[in-house]
Design a protein around this motif. Structure first.
Motif, mmCIF file in Angstrom:
data_model
loop_
_atom_site.group_PDB
_atom_site.id
_atom_site.type_symbol
_atom_site.label_atom_id
_atom_site.label_comp_id
_atom_site.label_asym_id
_atom_site.label_seq_id
_atom_site.Cartn_x
_atom_site.Cartn_y
_atom_site.Cartn_z
ATOM 1 N N LEU A 148 -4.658 0.710 -7.797
ATOM 2 C CA LEU A 148 -3.206 0.741 -7.619
ATOM 3 C C LEU A 148 -2.831 0.483 -6.161
ATOM 4 N N GLN A 149 -3.612 1.006 -5.237
ATOM 5 C CA GLN A 149 -3.337 0.753 -3.825
ATOM 6 C C GLN A 149 -3.462 -0.737 -3.499
ATOM 7 N N GLU A 150 -4.483 -1.371 -4.050
ATOM 8 C CA GLU A 150 -4.661 -2.798 -3.817
ATOM 9 C C GLU A 150 -3.514 -3.587 -4.438
ATOM 10 N N PHE A 151 -3.089 -3.183 -5.621
ATOM 11 C CA PHE A 151 -1.950 -3.831 -6.262
ATOM 12 C C PHE A 151 -0.687 -3.664 -5.411
ATOM 13 N N LYS A 181 8.344 -4.640 3.241
ATOM 14 C CA LYS A 181 8.574 -6.025 2.864
ATOM 15 C C LYS A 181 8.084 -6.956 3.974
ATOM 16 N N PRO A 182 7.676 -8.165 3.606
ATOM 17 C CA PRO A 182 7.206 -9.098 4.630
ATOM 18 C C PRO A 182 8.308 -9.429 5.629
ATOM 19 N N LYS A 202 1.282 -6.902 -3.899
ATOM 20 C CA LYS A 202 2.599 -7.183 -4.484
ATOM 21 C C LYS A 202 3.754 -6.600 -3.674
ATOM 22 N N ARG A 203 3.438 -5.844 -2.620
ATOM 23 C CA ARG A 203 4.473 -5.186 -1.822
ATOM 24 C C ARG A 203 5.372 -4.316 -2.699
ATOM 25 N N ILE A 204 4.741 -3.541 -3.572
ATOM 26 C CA ILE A 204 5.453 -2.655 -4.494
ATOM 27 C C ILE A 204 5.097 -1.208 -4.180
ATOM 28 N N ARG A 205 6.088 -0.351 -4.138
ATOM 29 C CA ARG A 205 5.856 1.078 -3.957
ATOM 30 C C ARG A 205 5.505 1.701 -5.305
ATOM 31 N N SER A 241 9.393 -10.609 -9.023
ATOM 32 C CA SER A 241 9.309 -10.369 -7.577
ATOM 33 C C SER A 241 10.378 -9.406 -7.084
ATOM 34 N N SER A 242 11.428 -9.190 -7.871
ATOM 35 C CA SER A 242 12.495 -8.275 -7.438
ATOM 36 C C SER A 242 12.071 -6.814 -7.502
ATOM 37 N N VAL A 243 10.995 -6.492 -8.236
ATOM 38 C CA VAL A 243 10.598 -5.099 -8.432
ATOM 39 C C VAL A 243 10.026 -4.527 -7.135
ATOM 40 N N GLU A 244 10.606 -3.420 -6.684
ATOM 41 C CA GLU A 244 10.154 -2.732 -5.479
ATOM 42 C C GLU A 244 9.431 -1.437 -5.791
ATOM 43 N N HIS A 245 9.718 -0.840 -6.948
ATOM 44 C CA HIS A 245 9.139 0.451 -7.315
ATOM 45 C C HIS A 245 8.506 0.355 -8.693
ATOM 46 N N LEU A 246 7.308 0.890 -8.812
ATOM 47 C CA LEU A 246 6.665 1.065 -10.106
ATOM 48 C C LEU A 246 6.339 2.539 -10.266
#
Length: 731
Positions: free
Chosen positions: A579-582, A730-731, A586-589, A499-504
């Motif tokens: 990828l957009q849905e992911f 982020k939420p 997941k709130r990941i950029r 959950s800590s991941v913000e960027h992929l």
């Protein structure tokens, strides 16, 4: 688009003529074009082994590296910046030997290539996982006991960063600090502690041993050669650490790992070679041994001042197109009719020649020049693209791809990619990614033409950053980039990101947001195209206009490769939707990183603007995805006319994904040349380049710095474009 220009086509055609009439020697064997490489002199292991030159260029100016307190000179000369021969002559014999001593391996090994350094991932316990690969000549090496790697680190010792000065920023120097394999640094002393066989250590200093694992033996005409793999596991400490390693007590090399809570700094590149017909000497500035080195020395200079933790290869880490010049393949290459090539049978002699080429070519490229220094001091993460096998592989029609010789080229090319670049032998490591030696690996479906399943990697780049190297070549067909099975396994693994991941960051080789070439694609596919017809007949010197394999237009395989080609567009749009849905759930950029096209550019996907509402800001837009294009670190940019054509198409907003509420365009970031003058084409930068990526701890943004070559061959770059990919909402 791998188009070096018309003059390069003519040059390549003339060079081909030279190789089309091979002759056998007295022993009945052909003389290889890619010559059998010899073992490396031990003092050059892991670094510069310049190619022979009748008139070597002058040595470049050095940095004042002797002001670094980590270097120790004998008493009486500490204030000197270098040691001349006359100064050495005034020292005692013991002082001279300590000053100039080069570590020797015991037991002795004859290196063919290496050490090569690879990063896998960091696990949930903060253990950094990687490996070292060496290839040794069995004749001349002692394997009793088997080779051993020793690696050492001290979490209490902070690594020294070398602050940049105005002189450094001007790129005057080519000497990048301590490296025992650099013949330019013959006066560089080792420290007294190194000379005595030990290093300064604190209470938490750790020294580990890793036993060699034999993973393959190449049986060549010059003997047998063994591939050895050493696994490395480093517990990350509170701060960045320098890790020192050596093999059989030989020369010490170094790499850096981040602190436990630090996001990595990393460099990315692609297209580490020249297209057919390009003269490398055209890119060799004063002081360089090769046109391959300037941008790599620039990268290494940045690494010296602020170390990179990872070196990401975005495809084409070497160019294997020269395979078609090997004498055993000339009869096959010379067949004029495509069906004759496709029906030509594979012989043992041809099969041996294919393996011989890949082995020798890899050894030559991966042990030579600045690239060798990079791949033994910055852990690699590499993905496969066509030139790692041969130009256009996977994007030709089925009947050619399944032809015996062509299929063997793909199979053996992919085998050597896995071996040299990923340190993997499928026969030993298997295809079960749940118990694989590489923790980051995702093994997909069997490739239709390469005889192996795809190998993707999802690795850790820090608590907030991960990278996916998606294998877009092993499963590629003219109408497919990746199989449904590969996508399914990749997305399943992505769901397990912490959950800590913000960027992929998704490394995909070929750009996914890039100007279309549909009109050119149609023209080259047409059987009525007069240039293609004349090329097939060899008329008017246009034989270079068609490829050697099936007499289609030379550029067609490049266009068929593109995500934006007609045959891949549907798959591309589906992939972006997923990828957009992911990203939303997941709130990941997500950002894309790619190469291939020999220029720098930045494309973007973003939410379609509602006519009655303001545009969604990137910070709030889960559809906002940048495609950073960095290419090439070695190869020549496309001709000016091609750059102008692509730039003219770059400003168009494509409506392909409007049904998914997504706009797609290029960003006009390149308003200035490196010298500060204005540019007419702001979307595409046609200069050699590479990229630095880092994480901004204060904002949570991922920062990209595209380093553009200032002047061809001089070894200096400028960050013409520095920009951030905003953190996900982020939420």
């Amino acid at each position: 688009m791998d188009n070096p220009g018309w003059h390069a086509y003519r040059r390549a055609h003339k060079e081909d003529d030279y190789f089309t009439t091979p002759r056998r020697g007295a022993d009945g064997r052909f003389t290889p074009v890619e010559q059998q490489v010899r073992p490396i002199d031990e003092q050059f292991i892991g670094g510069f082994l310049p190619p022979p030159s009748p008139v070597p260029p002058p040595l470049p100016v050095k940095d004042d590296i002797y002001t670094d307190p980590s270097f120790h000179l004998p008493s009486g000369v500490e204030s000197q910046k270098s040691i001349s021969s006359s100064q050495l002559s005034r020292l005692s014999a013991v002082e001279r030997s300590r000053t100039l001593r080069v570590a020797r391996m015991d037991p002795h090994l004859m290196f063919m290539v290496g050490p090569l350094l690879r990063y896998d991932t960091t696990d949930e316990h903060g253990i950094w996982h990687g490996a070292v690969l060496i290839v040794t000549s069995d004749a001349g090496s002692t394997y009793e006991p088997h080779p051993t790697l020793i690696y050492e680190f001290d979490p209490d010792r902070l690594p020294r960063h070398h602050n940049k000065t105005k002189k450094d920023l001007a790129g005057k120097s080519f000497d990048l600090g301590p490296h025992p394999a650099d013949p330019h640094s013959t006066s560089l002393p080792i420290s007294a502690s190194q000379a005595n066989g030990h290093t300064t250590s604190g209470p938490h200093f750790t020294s580990e041993q890793s036993a060699a694992q034999e993973i393959w033996v190449y049986p060549g005409a010059g003997g047998t050669f063994t591939f050895w793999r050493f696994m490395i596991h480093v517990p990350l400490g509170p701060n960045e650490m320098e890790v020192t390693y050596s093999i059989n007590h030989g020369q010490q090399l170094h790499f850096f790992v981040p602190g436990r809570n630090q996001n990595m700094r990393w460099a990315s590149y692609s297209c580490n070679g020249f297209s057919s017909g390009i003269n490398p000497d055209d890119f060799r500035g004063p002081g360089f041994q090769s046109g391959y080195d300037p941008c790599w020395l620039d990268l290494l200079q940045h690494h010296y001042h602020e170390p990179f933790h990872v070196l990401v290869g975005g495809g084409d880490q070497l160019y294997c197109d020269g395979l078609t010049r090997e004498p055993e393949l000339q009869e096959w290459v010379s067949k004029l009719k495509p069906e004759e090539k496709q029906n030509y049978q594979l012989t043992d002699e041809i099969a041996e020649a294919i393996d011989r080429f890949y082995f020798n070519h890899y050894c030559q490229v991966f042990r030579t020049g600045a690239f060798a220094r990079a791949n033994c001091s910055i852990p690699m993460m590499n993905m496969c693209d066509d030139h790692d096998l041969i130009d256009g592989f996977g994007s030709y029609p089925d009947n050619l791809q399944n032809a015996p010789i062509f299929r063997t080229i793909g199979t053996r090319g992919y085998f050597f990619f896995l071996l040299f670049q990923c340190f993997i032998n499928v026969e030993i490591d298997g295809v079960d990614d749940k118990s694989h030696v590489n923790k980051s690996i995702i093994i997909g479906a069997p490739g239709p033409y390469v005889g192996f399943p795809s190998h993707s990697f999802l690795g850790y780049l820090g608590p907030q950053t991960s990278i996916l190297l998606l294998d877009c070549r092993a499963e590629r067909k003219k109408d497919q980039v990746c199989s449904p099975m590969e996508y399914e396994k990749v997305f399943a693994r992505m769901q397990q990101l912490p959950s800590s991941v913000e960027h992929l960051v998704v490394q995909i080789g070929i750009p996914i947001a890039y100007p279309r070439m549909v009109a050119l694609e149609k023209a080259l596919e047409s059987k009525f195209n007069p240039l293609v017809a004349l090329g097939r007949n060899g008329s008017l010197g246009l034989s270079g206009f068609v490829n050697k394999f099936n007499a289609e237009a030379e550029l067609l395989d490049d266009l068929n490769d593109h995500w934006t080609s007609r045959t891949h567009k549907q798959e591309r749009n589906w992939f972006i939707d997923k990828l957009q849905e992911f990203a939303r759930l997941k709130r990941i950029r997500i950002s894309f990183l790619s190469g291939d096209v020999h220029c720098a550019a930045v494309g973007v996907f973003k939410s379609l603007k509602d006519k009655n509402a303001p545009e969604i800001q990137p910070q709030m837009d889960y559809r906002y995805m940048l495609n950073v294009v960095t290419s090439a670190i070695v190869n020549t940019p496309p001709p000016g006319g091609v750059i102008k054509l692509v730039a003219s198409l770059a400003g168009k907003t494509h409506k392909t994904m409007h049904k998914s509420q997504t706009d797609e365009t290029m960003i006009p970031l390149f308003a200035k040349e490196p010298d500060g003058s204005n540019r007419g084409q702001k979307y595409i930068m046609g200069r050699r380049n590479w990229c630095i990526t880092s994480y901004d701890e204060s904002t949570g943004d991922l920062k990209f710095d595209i380093r553009v070559e200032i002047e061809k061959g001089i070894g200096r770059s400028k960050g013409c474009v520095k920009f951030s990919q905003n953190t996900a909402m982020k939420p």
